[in-house]
Design a protein around this motif. Sequence first.
Motif, short mmCIF file in Angstrom:
data_model
loop_
_atom_site.label_atom_id
_atom_site.label_comp_id
_atom_site.label_asym_id
_atom_site.label_seq_id
_atom_site.Cartn_x
_atom_site.Cartn_y
_atom_site.Cartn_z
N GLU A 72 -6.46 -47.46 -10.58
CA GLU A 72 -6.23 -48.59 -11.49
C GLU A 72 -5.31 -49.65 -10.88
N GLN A 91 1.41 -46.32 -14.66
CA GLN A 91 0.31 -45.56 -15.25
C GLN A 91 0.79 -44.69 -16.39
N THR A 126 1.59 -45.73 -23.95
CA THR A 126 1.33 -46.86 -24.86
C THR A 126 -0.02 -46.71 -25.55
N GLU A 127 -1.04 -46.35 -24.79
CA GLU A 127 -2.38 -46.17 -25.37
C GLU A 127 -2.40 -45.04 -26.40
N ALA A 128 -1.73 -43.94 -26.08
CA ALA A 128 -1.68 -42.81 -27.02
C ALA A 128 -0.96 -43.23 -28.31
N ARG A 176 -0.63 -46.30 -29.48
CA ARG A 176 -1.46 -47.30 -30.17
C ARG A 176 -2.57 -46.63 -30.95
N LYS A 177 -3.26 -45.68 -30.32
CA LYS A 177 -4.37 -44.99 -30.97
C LYS A 177 -3.89 -44.16 -32.17
N GLN A 233 3.42 -45.22 -18.26
CA GLN A 233 3.73 -46.11 -19.39
C GLN A 233 2.46 -46.53 -20.11
N TRP A 234 1.41 -46.83 -19.36
CA TRP A 234 0.14 -47.23 -19.97
C TRP A 234 -0.45 -46.08 -20.79
N ILE A 235 -0.44 -44.87 -20.22
CA ILE A 235 -0.97 -43.70 -20.94
C ILE A 235 -0.22 -43.50 -22.25
#
Length: 60
Positions: free
Chosen positions: A28, A35, A41-43, A45-46, A37-39
């Motif tokens: 990515e 990565q 954040t996505e968790a 958010r979902k 932090q993105w993981i």
Amino acid sequence: MMPKSTKSFILRVDTEMMNAIEAWAADEFRSTNGQLQWILTEALRKAGRLPKKKDTSSSP
């Protein structure tokens, strides 16, 4: 705009999982930290757990 504050912490991850995260980050074009932090954040958010962002646009 105020800078975001960050909080550091130690995370223990087994070698196999860390290797997978590092490979995913490389795919990515992110750092391993970015990565993770993105993981997270996505968790969040979902799951609907992120705080609502304040609207900074000024409406006349």
